[in-house]
Scaffold this active site. Structure first.
Site, PDB file in Angstrom:
ATOM      1  N   LYS A  11     -17.400   7.325 -59.225  1.00 33.20           N
ATOM      2  CA  LYS A  11     -17.396   5.895 -58.883  1.00 33.20           C
ATOM      3  C   LYS A  11     -18.110   5.047 -59.943  1.00 33.20           C
ATOM      4  CE  LYS A  11     -17.035   6.724 -53.884  1.00 33.20           C
ATOM      5  NZ  LYS A  11     -17.615   6.374 -52.561  1.00 33.20           N
ATOM      6  N   TYR A  51      -8.552   2.306 -49.615  1.00 38.59           N
ATOM      7  CA  TYR A  51      -9.532   2.404 -48.518  1.00 38.59           C
ATOM      8  C   TYR A  51      -9.034   1.743 -47.233  1.00 38.59           C
ATOM      9  CZ  TYR A  51     -13.152   4.402 -51.516  1.00 38.59           C
ATOM     10  OH  TYR A  51     -13.885   5.242 -52.324  1.00 38.59           O
ATOM     11  N   PHE A  59     -18.297  -2.489 -43.752  1.00 36.25           N
ATOM     12  CA  PHE A  59     -18.600  -2.383 -45.183  1.00 36.25           C
ATOM     13  C   PHE A  59     -17.363  -2.486 -46.067  1.00 36.25           C
ATOM     14  CE2 PHE A  59     -18.236   1.957 -43.439  1.00 36.25           C
ATOM     15  CZ  PHE A  59     -17.251   2.493 -44.263  1.00 36.25           C
ATOM     16  N   ARG A  87     -16.624  18.810 -50.467  1.00 36.15           N
ATOM     17  CA  ARG A  87     -17.518  17.984 -49.641  1.00 36.15           C
ATOM     18  C   ARG A  87     -18.928  18.585 -49.640  1.00 36.15           C
ATOM     19  NH1 ARG A  87     -15.596  12.919 -47.717  1.00 36.15           N
ATOM     20  NH2 ARG A  87     -17.442  13.064 -46.409  1.00 36.15           N
ATOM     21  N   THR A  93     -22.641  11.306 -47.247  1.00 34.85           N
ATOM     22  CA  THR A  93     -22.294   9.954 -47.702  1.00 34.85           C
ATOM     23  C   THR A  93     -23.539   9.184 -48.143  1.00 34.85           C
ATOM     24  OG1 THR A  93     -20.521   9.976 -46.061  1.00 34.85           O
ATOM     25  CG2 THR A  93     -21.103   7.839 -47.016  1.00 34.85           C
ATOM     26  N   ARG A 104     -24.365  13.835 -54.913  1.00 38.85           N
ATOM     27  CA  ARG A 104     -24.887  12.550 -54.423  1.00 38.85           C
ATOM     28  C   ARG A 104     -26.414  12.527 -54.422  1.00 38.85           C
ATOM     29  NH1 ARG A 104     -20.217  11.563 -49.814  1.00 38.85           N
ATOM     30  NH2 ARG A 104     -18.927  10.137 -51.045  1.00 38.85           N
ATOM     31  N   ASN A 114     -22.412   5.497 -54.084  1.00 34.17           N
ATOM     32  CA  ASN A 114     -22.817   6.894 -53.880  1.00 34.17           C
ATOM     33  C   ASN A 114     -22.130   7.876 -54.843  1.00 34.17           C
ATOM     34  OD1 ASN A 114     -20.310   6.830 -52.712  1.00 34.17           O
ATOM     35  ND2 ASN A 114     -20.967   7.531 -50.689  1.00 34.17           N
ATOM     36  N   HIS A 117     -16.396  10.268 -54.844  1.00 36.00           N
ATOM     37  CA  HIS A 117     -15.525  10.369 -53.669  1.00 36.00           C
ATOM     38  C   HIS A 117     -15.012  11.793 -53.546  1.00 36.00           C
ATOM     39  CE1 HIS A 117     -12.234   9.444 -50.848  1.00 36.00           C
ATOM     40  NE2 HIS A 117     -11.491  10.232 -51.597  1.00 36.00           N
ATOM     41  N   GLU A 128      -4.071  10.742 -51.540  1.00 33.99           N
ATOM     42  CA  GLU A 128      -4.927  10.118 -52.555  1.00 33.99           C
ATOM     43  C   GLU A 128      -4.519  10.554 -53.971  1.00 33.99           C
ATOM     44  OE1 GLU A 128      -8.663   9.795 -49.421  1.00 33.99           O
ATOM     45  OE2 GLU A 128      -8.847  11.154 -51.128  1.00 33.99           O
TER      46      GLU A 128
HETATM   47  N1  UDP Z   1     -19.695   3.265 -47.300  1.00 36.25           N
HETATM   48  C1  UDP Z   1     -20.544   2.186 -47.281  1.00 36.25           C
HETATM   49  N2  UDP Z   1     -21.340   2.001 -46.171  1.00 36.25           N
HETATM   50  C2  UDP Z   1     -21.319   2.846 -45.111  1.00 36.25           C
HETATM   51  C3  UDP Z   1     -20.441   3.950 -45.138  1.00 36.25           C
HETATM   52  C4  UDP Z   1     -19.640   4.133 -46.251  1.00 36.25           C
HETATM   53  O1  UDP Z   1     -20.586   1.396 -48.224  1.00 36.25           O
HETATM   54  O2  UDP Z   1     -22.053   2.634 -44.129  1.00 36.25           O
HETATM   55  C5  UDP Z   1     -18.825   3.479 -48.480  1.00 36.25           C
HETATM   56  C6  UDP Z   1     -19.298   4.639 -49.360  1.00 36.25           C
HETATM   57  O3  UDP Z   1     -19.033   4.315 -50.729  1.00 36.25           O
HETATM   58  C7  UDP Z   1     -18.422   5.770 -48.878  1.00 36.25           C
HETATM   59  C8  UDP Z   1     -17.099   5.034 -48.598  1.00 36.25           C
HETATM   60  O4  UDP Z   1     -17.504   3.788 -48.042  1.00 36.25           O
HETATM   61  O5  UDP Z   1     -18.309   6.796 -49.826  1.00 36.25           O
HETATM   62  C9  UDP Z   1     -16.148   5.729 -47.649  1.00 36.25           C
HETATM   63  O6  UDP Z   1     -16.838   6.004 -46.439  1.00 36.25           O
HETATM   64  P1  UDP Z   1     -16.685   7.407 -45.724  1.00 36.25           P
HETATM   65  O7  UDP Z   1     -17.267   7.296 -44.358  1.00 36.25           O
HETATM   66  O8  UDP Z   1     -15.268   7.885 -45.837  1.00 36.25           O
HETATM   67  O9  UDP Z   1     -17.665   8.361 -46.584  1.00 36.25           O
HETATM   68  P2  UDP Z   1     -17.332   9.557 -47.571  1.00 36.25           P
HETATM   69  O10 UDP Z   1     -16.104  10.252 -47.065  1.00 36.25           O
HETATM   70  O11 UDP Z   1     -17.136   8.944 -48.937  1.00 36.25           O
HETATM   71  O12 UDP Z   1     -18.554  10.448 -47.531  1.00 36.25           O
HETATM   72 MG    MG Z   2     -14.239   9.515 -46.595  1.00 33.26          MG
END
Ligand code: UDP
Ligand code: MG
Length: 139
Positions: A11, A51, A59, A87, A93, A104, A114, A117, A128
């Site tokens: 990112k 997204y 968010f 993951r 996250t 992360r 973070n 992805h 994706e």
């Molecule tokens: N995100 C954020 N605030 C939150 C949760 C997620 O800004 O409270 C952003 C963060 O960059 C995250 C992305 O949205 O990676 C997608 O969220 P997801 O829950 O899918 O998390 P991920 O799968 O990336 O761990």
């Molecule tokens: Mg996700």
């Protein structure tokens, strides 16, 4: 059976801090093979579409703005059990909750910025990957 592919993006925050090399080293040392890769930048429309599942989350606007703030590295990665293993490699996250040694934990600055992805399912990994890469761009 679990699939062999996942999709990732390094990112904008991690690119800006010059972590591309360190992150790719960690990914390849963990046994992932790079099937496709590009250095690119998402448009507002593109990030919004990528997204779309998060459209109703509070968010969403901030996420689209952040993901279009600078270039990213997009890649399709190959490994047995790719989605789940990746993951695990990237961590939670929220970097404050991410396990020691995860990407992360090492490189992310906040829950939104973070660093990386990782797809959450085989189905989304395929969607994706198709968003960024044609069949001619996969090796
Ligand atoms: N995100 C954020 N605030 C939150 C949760 C997620 O800004 O409270 C952003 C963060 O960059 C995250 C992305 O949205 O990676 C997608 O969220 P997801 O829950 O899918 O998390 P991920 O799968 O990336 O761990
Ligand atoms: Mg996700």
């Amino acid at each position: 059976m679990s699939g062999k592919q996942t999709f990732t993006m390094i990112k904008p925050d991690a690119v800006e801090k010059n972590y591309i090399g360190a992150i790719l080293k960690q990914i390849t040392e963990a046994g992932f093979r790079i099937k496709a890769m590009k250095y690119t930048k998402l448009s507002t429309e593109g990030a919004g579409k990528f997204y779309e599942v998060h459209k109703e989350r509070p968010f969403y606007d901030e996420l689209v703005e952040y993901m279009t703030s600078g270039p990213i590295v997009a890649a399709i990665l190959e490994k047995d059990n790719a989605v789940a293993d990746f993951r695990t490699l990237i961590g939670a996250t929220n970097p404050e909750e991410a396990a020691e040694g995860t990407i992360r934990k090492l490189y992310a600055e906040s829950i939104s910025a973070n660093a990386i992805h990782g797809s959450d399912s085989d189905e989304n990994a395929a969607i994706e990957g198709n968003f960024f890469f044609s069949t001619l761009e996969r090796f």
